[in-house]
Structure formats: C-alpha cells, structure tokens
Design a protein around this motif. Sequence first.
Motif, PDB file in Angstrom:
ATOM      1  N   CYS A  61       1.183 -28.126  29.033  1.00 27.00           N
ATOM      2  CA  CYS A  61       1.285 -26.721  28.644  1.00 27.00           C
ATOM      3  C   CYS A  61       2.506 -26.104  29.315  1.00 27.00           C
ATOM      4  O   CYS A  61       2.992 -26.606  30.320  1.00 27.00           O
ATOM      5  N   LYS A  62       2.937 -24.991  28.791  1.00 30.30           N
ATOM      6  CA  LYS A  62       4.084 -24.279  29.344  1.00 30.30           C
ATOM      7  C   LYS A  62       3.757 -22.793  29.353  1.00 30.30           C
ATOM      8  O   LYS A  62       3.147 -22.285  28.410  1.00 30.30           O
ATOM      9  N   LYS A  63       4.191 -22.115  30.421  1.00 29.51           N
ATOM     10  CA  LYS A  63       3.959 -20.679  30.529  1.00 29.51           C
ATOM     11  C   LYS A  63       4.901 -19.957  29.565  1.00 29.51           C
ATOM     12  O   LYS A  63       6.087 -20.248  29.509  1.00 29.51           O
ATOM     13  N   TYR A 108      -0.474 -19.589  29.088  1.00 27.96           N
ATOM     14  CA  TYR A 108       0.025 -20.959  28.946  1.00 27.96           C
ATOM     15  C   TYR A 108      -0.359 -21.478  27.565  1.00 27.96           C
ATOM     16  O   TYR A 108      -1.467 -21.221  27.098  1.00 27.96           O
ATOM     17  N   ARG A 109       0.567 -22.186  26.916  1.00 27.97           N
ATOM     18  CA  ARG A 109       0.258 -22.788  25.611  1.00 27.97           C
ATOM     19  C   ARG A 109       0.698 -24.250  25.600  1.00 27.97           C
ATOM     20  O   ARG A 109       1.651 -24.628  26.292  1.00 27.97           O
ATOM     21  N   THR A 118       1.311 -14.249  31.386  1.00 27.88           N
ATOM     22  CA  THR A 118       0.557 -15.181  32.233  1.00 27.88           C
ATOM     23  C   THR A 118      -0.115 -16.229  31.354  1.00 27.88           C
ATOM     24  O   THR A 118      -1.019 -16.927  31.786  1.00 27.88           O
ATOM     25  N   HIS A 168      -5.608 -23.039  32.742  1.00 36.11           N
ATOM     26  CA  HIS A 168      -4.476 -22.525  31.991  1.00 36.11           C
ATOM     27  C   HIS A 168      -4.676 -22.666  30.491  1.00 36.11           C
ATOM     28  O   HIS A 168      -4.024 -22.012  29.706  1.00 36.11           O
ATOM     29  N   CYS A 169      -5.583 -23.568  30.114  1.00 33.15           N
ATOM     30  CA  CYS A 169      -5.747 -23.896  28.695  1.00 33.15           C
ATOM     31  C   CYS A 169      -6.057 -22.663  27.849  1.00 33.15           C
ATOM     32  O   CYS A 169      -6.963 -21.901  28.152  1.00 33.15           O
ATOM     33  N   HIS A 170      -5.301 -22.479  26.794  1.00 38.54           N
ATOM     34  CA  HIS A 170      -5.571 -21.394  25.858  1.00 38.54           C
ATOM     35  C   HIS A 170      -6.717 -21.829  24.943  1.00 38.54           C
ATOM     36  O   HIS A 170      -6.682 -22.931  24.402  1.00 38.54           O
ATOM     37  N   ASP A 178      -9.854 -28.044  31.779  1.00 42.56           N
ATOM     38  CA  ASP A 178      -8.539 -27.472  31.482  1.00 42.56           C
ATOM     39  C   ASP A 178      -7.730 -28.417  30.592  1.00 42.56           C
ATOM     40  O   ASP A 178      -7.266 -29.466  31.046  1.00 42.56           O
ATOM     41  N   ASN A 228       2.638 -27.256  24.755  1.00 44.12           N
ATOM     42  CA  ASN A 228       3.999 -27.432  24.218  1.00 44.12           C
ATOM     43  C   ASN A 228       4.365 -28.902  24.054  1.00 44.12           C
ATOM     44  O   ASN A 228       5.451 -29.199  23.560  1.00 44.12           O
ATOM     45  N   CYS A 249      -4.839 -28.287  29.682  1.00 53.03           N
ATOM     46  CA  CYS A 249      -3.474 -28.507  30.167  1.00 53.03           C
ATOM     47  C   CYS A 249      -3.413 -29.707  31.113  1.00 53.03           C
ATOM     48  O   CYS A 249      -2.332 -30.166  31.453  1.00 53.03           O
TER      49      CYS A 249
END
Length: 230
Positions: A76-78, A85-86, A83, A37-39, A67, A88, A69
């Motif tokens: 992280c949060k969607k 995730y960043r 789709t 999910h990690c940006h 990852d 937060n 996140c």
Amino acid sequence: MERNPSMSLILFPSFLLLLLFLPSLTFSLSPPPRRHHCHPDDEKVLLKIKDHFHNTSLFSTWTPKTDCCKWRIVLCKKIPKTTIYRVNFLEIDGADDLVGTIPPLIADLPYLETLIFRNLPNLTGPIPQAIAKLPHLNFVLLNWNSLTGPIPDYFSKLTNLATLGLNNNHLTGRVPAYLGRLPKLVGLDVSHNQLCGPIPKDGGKLQGFDPSWFENNKCLCGAPLAPCKT
Ligand SMILES: *[C@@H]1O[C@H](CO)[C@@H](O)[C@H](O)[C@H]1NC(C)=O
Ligand SMILES: *[C@@H]1O[C@H](CO)[C@@H](O)[C@H](O)[C@H]1NC(C)=O
C-alpha cells in the motif's frame, strides 16, 4: 534575576499534578493502538480476487480483518496530504495451481501502480479491458503466462505506463502503433508470442526499441526487425 516566591508556589502543585497524571497519560498512549492501513474497499476487492482464483495457496496470508497492506504480494502507499493508504502494488507470480483468467475486478483497485501476473502457466484468456480503468499504472508485467487474444487497444489510455511486459504468452494480431506513442514508455517486451505483420512506422518510438523486445513471434517484420518481404 530574582526569583518570585509566589511563582514557585504556584508552579509546585502543578508539577505534582503533572507527576500524578503522567503514569495514566503514558498508559493511555502505550501500547499505541494497532493501526491497520488497509482501506476497506481494497480489502473487499482483494478477497474477491482470492475467491476468483479459488483460494489457492498463494493467497494464504489474505485473511479478512487483518491488515491487507501486510498481506503477501500486496503493498500500500499513503495518498499524499491524507492519512489514507491504498493498494498500489499487486504481484501474482509463480503458481502452477493458479487456474483461470485475469479478473476484471482489478479495475476496482484504482490506485494500482504496479500490476504483475507472471509465471502462471494456467492463467488463460485475454487481457481484460478493465486494466484501462487504472490511470496510475506505470509498471505492468503480464508475462510467462498462457494469455491469448490481441494486444488490446485500450492500453493507449495508460499514459503513465513506463514498462509493459507481455512476452511469453500466446498473443495474436499486430503490434499497435500507439505503443510507440505512450509518452513515458521506456521498456516493452512482446517477444515469444504469435504476433504478426509489420511493426507500424507511424508508431513514434517503436523503431528505436530493442529488436529483442519483438523477436520470436509468428511473423513480425520491419524495423527494428528485418524488413518485411513484399
Ligand atoms: C474461499 O474462502 C472463503 C472464506 O475465506 C469462502 O467464503 C469462499 O467460498 C472460498 N472460495 C472458494 C472458491 O473456495
Ligand atoms: C498448471 O500447469 C502446469 C504446467 O503447465 C500443469 O502441469 C498443471 O497440470 C496445471 N495445473 C492445473 C491445476 O491445471
């Protein structure tokens, strides 16, 4: 209803075909691809923060290409309707061996809602202006550190701020009036610092706040604390 023989003839081979393809179909679906999910932008910034603090033990799980996140002290949060995730949530808490200042780099984590630097006796220097660039911040604890300088004016830009803990540092100067006008602020603690002067009367909610949120400063006075001596 009467069965149509020609229909079952058509259906039968297609059913066989499905059976033939089913194993390969399930094979291609499982195991599911590992999703990180990690940006990548967040990963880059977090790794720079790790480097800023000289890779101390607190960041041992922060390794590139995993990852972010799932890294310790990060969440992280969607982003709604995407789709993506960043990051937060960042909680840097309780490490004697963490030495340095709050890096302005945190401004490059634009989706931060919770920011915690806490119980870090060797975290020094002022609260960086960069924090003002994080519009989603609602929970900020920068307490039990060794921060110096004033409570910055630029916190007034953080209109989503609900909780601000700056207690138990070495902060100097006055209590800014805007703190009482932040629309969502319900919790404030600036106790145990070196603040001085009257608590502003034009500070909206300030007079209604709990006195303990202001106590143990150098010379703060006025409601909700005792009146100033004139
Ligand atoms: C921290 O670790 C990275 C590799 O993960 C390295 O490139 C960097 O130089 C290290 N920084 C410090 C200050 O030790
Ligand atoms: C960090 O702070 C602690 C407690 O104040 C102190 O004993 C220690 O020497 C400091 N560590 C470093 C690496 O400066």
